[in-house]
Write a protein that holds these residues in place. Structure first.
Motif, PDB file in Angstrom:
ATOM      1  N   ASN A 156      -1.327   7.111   1.638  1.00  4.87           N
ATOM      2  CA  ASN A 156      -0.346   6.076   1.719  1.00  4.87           C
ATOM      3  C   ASN A 156       1.088   6.486   2.678  1.00  4.87           C
ATOM      4  N   LEU A 157       1.298   7.738   2.785  1.00  6.58           N
ATOM      5  CA  LEU A 157       2.365   8.317   3.691  1.00  6.58           C
ATOM      6  C   LEU A 157       1.774   8.044   5.131  1.00  6.58           C
ATOM      7  N   MET A 184     -10.904   6.805  -0.303  1.00  2.53           N
ATOM      8  CA  MET A 184      -9.640   5.794  -0.697  1.00  2.53           C
ATOM      9  C   MET A 184      -9.124   4.857   0.587  1.00  2.53           C
ATOM     10  N   LEU A 185      -9.884   5.163   1.606  1.00  3.56           N
ATOM     11  CA  LEU A 185      -9.696   4.068   2.938  1.00  3.56           C
ATOM     12  C   LEU A 185     -11.004   3.228   3.082  1.00  3.56           C
ATOM     13  N   ASN A 186     -11.912   3.348   2.140  1.00  3.31           N
ATOM     14  CA  ASN A 186     -13.054   2.748   2.173  1.00  3.31           C
ATOM     15  C   ASN A 186     -13.671   2.906   3.770  1.00  3.31           C
ATOM     16  N   PRO A 353      -5.303   1.119  -0.196  1.00  4.42           N
ATOM     17  CA  PRO A 353      -4.195   1.495  -0.673  1.00  4.42           C
ATOM     18  C   PRO A 353      -2.949   0.452  -0.315  1.00  4.42           C
ATOM     19  N   PRO A 354      -2.161   0.324  -1.253  1.00  2.00           N
ATOM     20  CA  PRO A 354      -1.073  -0.424  -1.595  1.00  2.00           C
ATOM     21  C   PRO A 354      -0.306  -0.730  -0.062  1.00  2.00           C
ATOM     22  N   VAL A 355      -0.100   0.306   0.623  1.00  3.11           N
ATOM     23  CA  VAL A 355       0.363   0.360   1.777  1.00  3.11           C
ATOM     24  C   VAL A 355       0.042  -0.765   2.720  1.00  3.11           C
ATOM     25  N   LEU A 356      -1.229  -0.865   2.804  1.00  5.54           N
ATOM     26  CA  LEU A 356      -2.068  -1.317   3.896  1.00  5.54           C
ATOM     27  C   LEU A 356      -2.282  -2.849   3.111  1.00  5.54           C
ATOM     28  N   TYR A 357      -2.535  -2.930   1.963  1.00 12.05           N
ATOM     29  CA  TYR A 357      -3.157  -4.180   1.463  1.00 12.05           C
ATOM     30  C   TYR A 357      -2.302  -5.005   0.308  1.00 12.05           C
ATOM     31  N   SER A 358      -1.046  -4.335   0.118  1.00 14.70           N
ATOM     32  CA  SER A 358       0.060  -5.125  -0.887  1.00 14.70           C
ATOM     33  C   SER A 358       1.212  -4.975  -0.167  1.00 14.70           C
ATOM     34  N   PRO A 359       1.346  -5.456   1.085  1.00 16.86           N
ATOM     35  CA  PRO A 359       2.603  -4.978   2.094  1.00 16.86           C
ATOM     36  C   PRO A 359       4.111  -5.297   1.229  1.00 16.86           C
ATOM     37  N   ILE A 363       6.004  -0.336  -4.622  1.00 11.20           N
ATOM     38  CA  ILE A 363       5.194   0.840  -4.354  1.00 11.20           C
ATOM     39  C   ILE A 363       5.189   1.022  -3.053  1.00 11.20           C
ATOM     40  N   THR A 364       4.888   0.016  -2.276  1.00  9.50           N
ATOM     41  CA  THR A 364       4.664  -0.015  -0.861  1.00  9.50           C
ATOM     42  C   THR A 364       6.179   0.238  -0.146  1.00  9.50           C
TER      43      THR A 364
END
Ligand SMILES: Nc1ncnc2c1ncn2[C@@H]1O[C@H](COP(=O)(O)OP(=O)(O)OP(=O)(O)O)[C@@H](O)[C@H]1O
Ligand SMILES: [Mg+2]
Length: 408
Positions: A156-157, A184-186, A353-359, A363-364
């Motif tokens: 995520n970082l 984790m990044l599919n 990962p939330p940073v890419l998929y739950s902007p 947590i993002t």
């Protein structure tokens, strides 16, 4: 956030064809039926790549290309011309007005996707080569205790750093026995550290490395851990050092997910890292493991300022209080991550990962704030004029915190 592609064509059939070929790969497609409409769309949101038809009523493809090149927001994006004209001088004209690539109609969807991939990759590496920012910052995530969120933090970082600056970022999974960053990044692990086994360090070069790195649609590059663990013993510290040094020449940020040990390969990264994040969970075994790490770092002469303790609540309640941990370790905790089971589990089960998929999730925002905190000073001091939504978000939150402090 996915890669955004602008498709401009007066023919609805072509627009739909291109759109279908690209959305199936996870790209976000913006459609415009004329040059005029395209220019309007670009005002609202900047695409990462544009595909233009040449012959259109009104502003034609050449003129549109020229205007996109003269617009600050789009001057650097890759532009592909899509046309039925296959004459050499037409191609030359396209390049003259600033296009990067040319694809004659009719095209195969796979061919179009291949061109798009190559263009996106090329722009990512040329970005650094053309700028002065050639020494990437290495951020290592290291702990002696497993299962406490090191990989979650690393993935995520890295993604958040890319979203903030849109500069080349690479995630390196050096957990050679059991690395899961690509999963984790599919990403399917077509290439990995295993490709460097049996290759002398001095023979590894940037081109070879580029072929081994996986590409995530977000723009993030990944050096995956080997799919089978026996490779771990075959990789030398020399090879790791060489790869790392090549990466810092091309990537603004190199985020390394380290295994839970002090092997030579691990040390070769720790020695070079500008920051070491040391995650720990609020439980005694984890605190003990962190104490051992801090002790070894001290013996190795690592600067105290480079090391940040990251308290990660991997369980919901009844953990050792922060103050007690800080007292036991005689160090302040720099960052705290709350327990956020559902969103992080979706990263593990769906590779999202939330940073890419739950902007918009909390947590993002936290990962983005952390990424900003760890960003190079030169980036923080000279932010780009056209700021990414992620950077704008970080700045708004900083401003809100500042105002709150003033009021208190
Ligand atoms: N803040 C958190 N809240 C809830 N669950 C979390 C949190 N951080 C991590 N987890 C969960 O903890 C588990 C371990 O995470 P992760 O794989 O990132 O740890 P790791 O230290 O890299 O593990 P390994 O030792 O296998 O490499 C995952 O199921 C992850 O979703
Ligand atoms: Mg891990």
């Amino acid at each position: 956030m996915s890669v955004r592609i602008l498709v401009v064509d007066d023919s609805v059939t072509t627009r739909k064809l291109v759109s279908a070929a690209l959305s199936s790969e996870g790209y976000e497609v913006l459609e415009a039926k004329s040059g005029e409409e395209a220019l309007q769309l670009v005002e609202e949101s900047t695409p990462d790549l544009a595909i233009l038809d040449v012959v259109m009523p009104g502003i034609d493809g050449y003129e549109l290309c020229r205007r996109l090149r003269n617009n600050e927001a789009t001057e650097r994006i890759p532009i592909m011309m899509l046309t039925s004209l296959d004459e050499l001088d037409e191609k030359l004209k396209a390049f003259e007005v600033g296009a990067d690539d040319f694809l004659p109609k009719p095209f195969e969807p796979a061919e179009l996707r291949a061109h798009v991939k190559v263009l996106l990759r090329r722009v990512l590496t040329s970005f650094v080569r053309s700028g002065d920012d050639v020494h990437g910052k290495i951020i290592a995530i290291h702990s002696l205790r497993g299962g406490i969120g090191s990989s979650t933090l690393a993935v995520n970082l890295a993604a958040a750093l890319y979203q903030l600056w849109r500069m080349p970022v690479v995630l390196v999974d050096l957990s050679l026995w059991n690395g899961q960053a690509a999963v984790m990044l599919n990403l399917s692990i077509r290439n990995s550290w295993s490709d460097f086994v049996d290759i002398p360090a001095e023979q590894i070069d940037a081109t070879m490395l580029d072929q081994v790195l996986l590409s995530h649609d977000s723009g993030l590059r990944v050096l995956a851990a080997p799919p089978t663990p026996e490779v771990a013993e075959l990789l030398s510290a020399d090879v790791v050092q060489k790869v790392l040094s090549l990466l810092t020449e091309q990537y603004a940020y190199v985020v390394v997910d380290l295994p839970h040990d002090f092997q030579d390969t691990t040390l070769s990264v720790l020695d070079k890292a500008q920051n070491i994040l040391l995650p720990l969970a609020p439980e005694l075994v984890s605190v003990r493991a962190a104490a051992t790490c801090l002790n070894v770092y001290r013996q190795l002469g690592y600067s105290k300022d480079a090391v940040h303790l990251v308290l990660n609540w991997t369980f919901e309640r009844r953990g050792v209080p922060r103050k007690d941990i800080e007292r036991a370790l005689k160090r302040n905790i720099s960052l705290v991550f709350p327990f956020v089971k559902d969103e992080l589990v979706s990263a593990l089960t769906l590779g999202k990962p939330p940073v890419l998929y739950s902007p918009n999730s909390a947590i993002t925002s936290l990962f983005e704030d952390v990424a900003y905190f760890l960003s190079k000073d030169e980036h923080k001091q000279n932010p780009p004029d056209v700021k990414t939504p992620s950077l704008l978000g970080v700045m708004e939150r900083m401003e809100a915190r500042r105002r709150k402090r003033v009021r208190v």
